[in-house]
Design a protein around this motif. Sequence first.
Motif, PDB file in Angstrom:
ATOM      1  N   ALA A 196       0.822  -1.211   0.000  1.00 51.07           N
ATOM      2  CA  ALA A 196       0.000   0.000   0.000  1.00 51.07           C
ATOM      3  C   ALA A 196       0.859   1.266   0.000  1.00 51.07           C
ATOM      4  CB  ALA A 196      -0.940  -0.006   1.200  1.00 51.07           C
ATOM      5  N   GLU A 197       2.084   1.159   0.515  1.00 54.35           N
ATOM      6  CA  GLU A 197       2.962   2.326   0.541  1.00 54.35           C
ATOM      7  C   GLU A 197       3.395   2.747  -0.853  1.00 54.35           C
ATOM      8  OE1 GLU A 197       6.166   1.415   3.186  1.00 54.35           O
ATOM      9  OE2 GLU A 197       4.839   0.976   4.871  1.00 54.35           O
ATOM     10  N   THR A 198       3.254   1.851  -1.827  1.00 53.70           N
ATOM     11  CA  THR A 198       3.620   2.201  -3.202  1.00 53.70           C
ATOM     12  C   THR A 198       2.534   3.014  -3.899  1.00 53.70           C
ATOM     13  OG1 THR A 198       2.673   0.208  -4.247  1.00 53.70           O
ATOM     14  CG2 THR A 198       4.914   0.040  -3.355  1.00 53.70           C
ATOM     15  N   ASP A 199       1.350   3.097  -3.317  1.00 49.03           N
ATOM     16  CA  ASP A 199       0.252   3.823  -3.963  1.00 49.03           C
ATOM     17  C   ASP A 199       0.629   5.272  -4.257  1.00 49.03           C
ATOM     18  OD1 ASP A 199      -1.256   1.536  -3.800  1.00 49.03           O
ATOM     19  OD2 ASP A 199      -2.499   2.216  -2.120  1.00 49.03           O
ATOM     20  N   ALA A 200       1.455   5.843  -3.382  1.00 48.33           N
ATOM     21  CA  ALA A 200       1.833   7.251  -3.556  1.00 48.33           C
ATOM     22  C   ALA A 200       2.622   7.492  -4.837  1.00 48.33           C
ATOM     23  CB  ALA A 200       2.656   7.713  -2.358  1.00 48.33           C
ATOM     24  N   ALA A 201       3.213   6.428  -5.390  1.00 47.61           N
ATOM     25  CA  ALA A 201       4.032   6.579  -6.591  1.00 47.61           C
ATOM     26  C   ALA A 201       3.209   6.585  -7.874  1.00 47.61           C
ATOM     27  CB  ALA A 201       5.057   5.440  -6.661  1.00 47.61           C
ATOM     28  N   PHE A 202       1.911   6.346  -7.780  1.00 46.40           N
ATOM     29  CA  PHE A 202       1.089   6.173  -8.977  1.00 46.40           C
ATOM     30  C   PHE A 202      -0.114   7.102  -8.996  1.00 46.40           C
ATOM     31  CE2 PHE A 202       3.378   2.247  -8.467  1.00 46.40           C
ATOM     32  CZ  PHE A 202       3.753   1.930  -9.770  1.00 46.40           C
ATOM     33  N   GLY A 203      -0.462   7.483 -10.222  1.00 48.29           N
ATOM     34  CA  GLY A 203      -1.751   8.095 -10.489  1.00 48.29           C
ATOM     35  C   GLY A 203      -2.609   7.044 -11.160  1.00 48.29           C
ATOM     36  N   ASP A 204      -3.209   7.389 -12.311  1.00 47.92           N
ATOM     37  CA  ASP A 204      -3.993   6.395 -13.028  1.00 47.92           C
ATOM     38  C   ASP A 204      -3.127   5.681 -14.067  1.00 47.92           C
ATOM     39  OD1 ASP A 204      -3.700   8.150 -15.168  1.00 47.92           O
ATOM     40  OD2 ASP A 204      -5.778   8.866 -15.107  1.00 47.92           O
ATOM     41  N   ILE A 205      -3.733   4.830 -14.865  1.00 46.67           N
ATOM     42  CA  ILE A 205      -3.008   4.034 -15.836  1.00 46.67           C
ATOM     43  C   ILE A 205      -2.287   4.894 -16.873  1.00 46.67           C
ATOM     44  CG2 ILE A 205      -5.051   3.788 -17.301  1.00 46.67           C
ATOM     45  CD1 ILE A 205      -2.295   1.136 -16.805  1.00 46.67           C
ATOM     46  N   GLN A 206      -2.767   6.120 -17.088  1.00 47.47           N
ATOM     47  CA  GLN A 206      -2.142   7.016 -18.046  1.00 47.47           C
ATOM     48  C   GLN A 206      -1.164   7.988 -17.396  1.00 47.47           C
ATOM     49  OE1 GLN A 206      -2.134   6.459 -21.008  1.00 47.47           O
ATOM     50  NE2 GLN A 206      -4.111   6.010 -21.939  1.00 47.47           N
ATOM     51  N   GLY A 207      -0.844   7.751 -16.123  1.00 51.44           N
ATOM     52  CA  GLY A 207       0.131   8.604 -15.448  1.00 51.44           C
ATOM     53  C   GLY A 207      -0.410   9.966 -15.072  1.00 51.44           C
ATOM     54  N   GLN A 208      -1.717  10.096 -14.947  1.00 53.42           N
ATOM     55  CA  GLN A 208      -2.344  11.353 -14.557  1.00 53.42           C
ATOM     56  C   GLN A 208      -2.678  11.325 -13.065  1.00 53.42           C
ATOM     57  OE1 GLN A 208      -2.567  13.780 -16.875  1.00 53.42           O
ATOM     58  NE2 GLN A 208      -1.608  12.304 -18.247  1.00 53.42           N
ATOM     59  N   GLY A 209      -2.571  12.461 -12.430  1.00 55.44           N
ATOM     60  CA  GLY A 209      -2.912  12.573 -11.021  1.00 55.44           C
ATOM     61  C   GLY A 209      -1.715  12.975 -10.183  1.00 55.44           C
ATOM     62  N   GLU A 210      -1.957  13.135  -8.919  1.00 55.99           N
ATOM     63  CA  GLU A 210      -0.896  13.527  -7.988  1.00 55.99           C
ATOM     64  C   GLU A 210      -0.105  12.299  -7.578  1.00 55.99           C
ATOM     65  OE1 GLU A 210      -0.758  15.231  -3.464  1.00 55.99           O
ATOM     66  OE2 GLU A 210      -2.070  16.248  -4.904  1.00 55.99           O
ATOM     67  N   MET A 211       1.209  12.394  -7.655  1.00 57.29           N
ATOM     68  CA  MET A 211       2.034  11.240  -7.302  1.00 57.29           C
ATOM     69  C   MET A 211       3.424  11.683  -6.882  1.00 57.29           C
ATOM     70  SD  MET A 211       2.527   9.808 -11.197  1.00 57.29           S
ATOM     71  CE  MET A 211       0.928  10.460 -11.710  1.00 57.29           C
ATOM     72  N   THR A 212       4.093  10.831  -6.154  1.00 48.58           N
ATOM     73  CA  THR A 212       5.466  11.058  -5.721  1.00 48.58           C
ATOM     74  C   THR A 212       6.373  10.153  -6.541  1.00 48.58           C
ATOM     75  OG1 THR A 212       4.723  11.554  -3.463  1.00 48.58           O
ATOM     76  CG2 THR A 212       7.045  10.984  -3.757  1.00 48.58           C
ATOM     77  N   LEU A 213       7.192  10.734  -7.365  1.00 48.52           N
ATOM     78  CA  LEU A 213       8.015   9.935  -8.273  1.00 48.52           C
ATOM     79  C   LEU A 213       9.262   9.432  -7.546  1.00 48.52           C
ATOM     80  CD1 LEU A 213       7.738  12.046 -11.549  1.00 48.52           C
ATOM     81  CD2 LEU A 213       6.251  10.243 -10.690  1.00 48.52           C
ATOM     82  N   ASP A 214       9.098   8.355  -6.831  1.00 49.84           N
ATOM     83  CA  ASP A 214      10.167   7.838  -5.986  1.00 49.84           C
ATOM     84  C   ASP A 214      10.256   6.320  -6.110  1.00 49.84           C
ATOM     85  OD1 ASP A 214      11.988   7.215  -4.061  1.00 49.84           O
ATOM     86  OD2 ASP A 214      10.998   8.288  -2.429  1.00 49.84           O
ATOM     87  N   PRO A 215      11.172   5.794  -6.922  1.00 49.70           N
ATOM     88  CA  PRO A 215      11.280   4.343  -7.095  1.00 49.70           C
ATOM     89  C   PRO A 215      11.558   3.597  -5.800  1.00 49.70           C
ATOM     90  CG  PRO A 215      12.530   5.492  -8.796  1.00 49.70           C
ATOM     91  CD  PRO A 215      12.122   6.528  -7.791  1.00 49.70           C
ATOM     92  N   SER A 216      12.176   4.269  -4.823  1.00 46.02           N
ATOM     93  CA  SER A 216      12.507   3.569  -3.585  1.00 46.02           C
ATOM     94  C   SER A 216      11.263   3.102  -2.838  1.00 46.02           C
ATOM     95  CB  SER A 216      13.365   4.452  -2.680  1.00 46.02           C
ATOM     96  OG  SER A 216      12.622   5.524  -2.131  1.00 46.02           O
ATOM     97  N   LEU A 217      10.109   3.697  -3.126  1.00 46.96           N
ATOM     98  CA  LEU A 217       8.868   3.205  -2.526  1.00 46.96           C
ATOM     99  C   LEU A 217       8.606   1.764  -2.943  1.00 46.96           C
ATOM    100  CD1 LEU A 217       6.596   6.349  -3.083  1.00 46.96           C
ATOM    101  CD2 LEU A 217       7.518   5.536  -0.908  1.00 46.96           C
ATOM    102  N   LEU A 218       8.925   1.439  -4.195  1.00 43.40           N
ATOM    103  CA  LEU A 218       8.719   0.086  -4.694  1.00 43.40           C
ATOM    104  C   LEU A 218       9.821  -0.851  -4.222  1.00 43.40           C
ATOM    105  CD1 LEU A 218       7.071   2.020  -6.651  1.00 43.40           C
ATOM    106  CD2 LEU A 218       7.264   0.182  -8.326  1.00 43.40           C
ATOM    107  N   PHE A 219      11.070  -0.389  -4.271  1.00 45.52           N
ATOM    108  CA  PHE A 219      12.166  -1.246  -3.823  1.00 45.52           C
ATOM    109  C   PHE A 219      12.034  -1.560  -2.330  1.00 45.52           C
ATOM    110  CE2 PHE A 219      14.485   0.662  -7.554  1.00 45.52           C
ATOM    111  CZ  PHE A 219      14.552  -0.522  -8.274  1.00 45.52           C
ATOM    112  N   GLY A 220      11.608  -0.577  -1.550  1.00 47.99           N
ATOM    113  CA  GLY A 220      11.426  -0.803  -0.116  1.00 47.99           C
ATOM    114  C   GLY A 220      10.345  -1.826   0.157  1.00 47.99           C
ATOM    115  N   ALA A 221       9.238  -1.731  -0.579  1.00 46.00           N
ATOM    116  CA  ALA A 221       8.151  -2.700  -0.409  1.00 46.00           C
ATOM    117  C   ALA A 221       8.622  -4.106  -0.780  1.00 46.00           C
ATOM    118  CB  ALA A 221       6.954  -2.299  -1.272  1.00 46.00           C
ATOM    119  N   ALA A 222       9.395  -4.220  -1.859  1.00 45.12           N
ATOM    120  CA  ALA A 222       9.901  -5.529  -2.278  1.00 45.12           C
ATOM    121  C   ALA A 222      10.759  -6.153  -1.185  1.00 45.12           C
ATOM    122  CB  ALA A 222      10.712  -5.386  -3.567  1.00 45.12           C
ATOM    123  N   ALA A 223      11.640  -5.357  -0.591  1.00 46.79           N
ATOM    124  CA  ALA A 223      12.528  -5.872   0.449  1.00 46.79           C
ATOM    125  C   ALA A 223      11.746  -6.337   1.669  1.00 46.79           C
ATOM    126  CB  ALA A 223      13.534  -4.787   0.846  1.00 46.79           C
TER     127      ALA A 223
END
Length: 345
Positions: free
Chosen positions: A308-335
């Motif tokens: 759920a912490e990765t939600d902040a990195a995404f808007g909709d499927i077309q990349g629209q919306g408010e988001m935090t462009l931070d790949p570490s959100l995904l890498f942290g969740a994976a770990a």
Amino acid sequence: MSMEKKPRVVMARRMLSLTATTATVALTATAPAADAGIWRETSSIVLHQASATTATSSKIEGEGEGTTQAESEGEGAGTHAKGEGEGEGDAHAEGEGEGEGEADAHAEGEGEGEGEADAHAEGEGEGSSSGEGEGAGSGDSGQALQRDLSFMEGHLRAGLALYEAGDLAAAKTHMGHPIEEKYGAVADPLAERGLDRLRGQISAIAAATEAEAPAAEITAAFDAARATIEEAREGLSNKDQILGLAQLVRVAGEEYAVAVEGGSISNLHEYQDSWGFLRVVEDELRQIAETGDGAARHVAEEALEYLAETDAAFGDIQGQGEMTLDPSLLFGAAARIELEALELG
């Protein structure tokens, strides 16, 4: 076709260092004795990827899991690398590289790597065209099979969402990628299970999308393919399933890092890949949380919180919306998901 809009982006105040993040995880978790070897390997993998939130590869020497991408003659079982790579490896090295752990080495010359791999080979390599973890052998373990099946399903999920949104051109591209990039990695395990019909089912989805069939027809074809994928997952342990999903979250992080290179969504296709992968991870974790045994349910529930912490990195499927462009959100969740899964027997 979709309208091009500039996404509203909230940049992270600072890029999180996965090294620090995973160090915190390591301090707060205790590895079971039976998994001590895996723990050490996982720590190495996590720390390597923590320092590479931009999905760039480090030039290292070692021997173990990694992707070999050598620009030379490719001779590698199950590799899709330009070079000579043996095993399932992820080594992209310059010179003669042997990669240890899941390390990335970019090689012009000969690269050797053992482990789960991705080798793009021009030459004598066996394996498929592109994608994560392809090649002979990468689908042999339960974890790899879960990762690769979910990789294909993620492309289909992204394609279906784009089709329903009216972006037919993008949908057609995504629907073609499961066969082009990944099917070779799962062909043997599926054949052993009597499920090689999946190839035809995915091809039917791609053909219907190319023909611009009604959305309901595309959805029905997707549901049939997904039922086969679910059947292929039967018999995999909860531990292998969740570890495979953690690997896919890491792949999503790598693609997301490419997507947001330069501080904006500069590669919408990779963003959509990442979006689709995480939708599959979420669905699979929810299923385990609802149907698994007590320990598996607990781990899946914890994993869903990390995801759920990765939600902040995404808007909709077309990349629209408010988001935090931070790949570490995904890498942290994976770990964190991976460490949770290691607690399972």
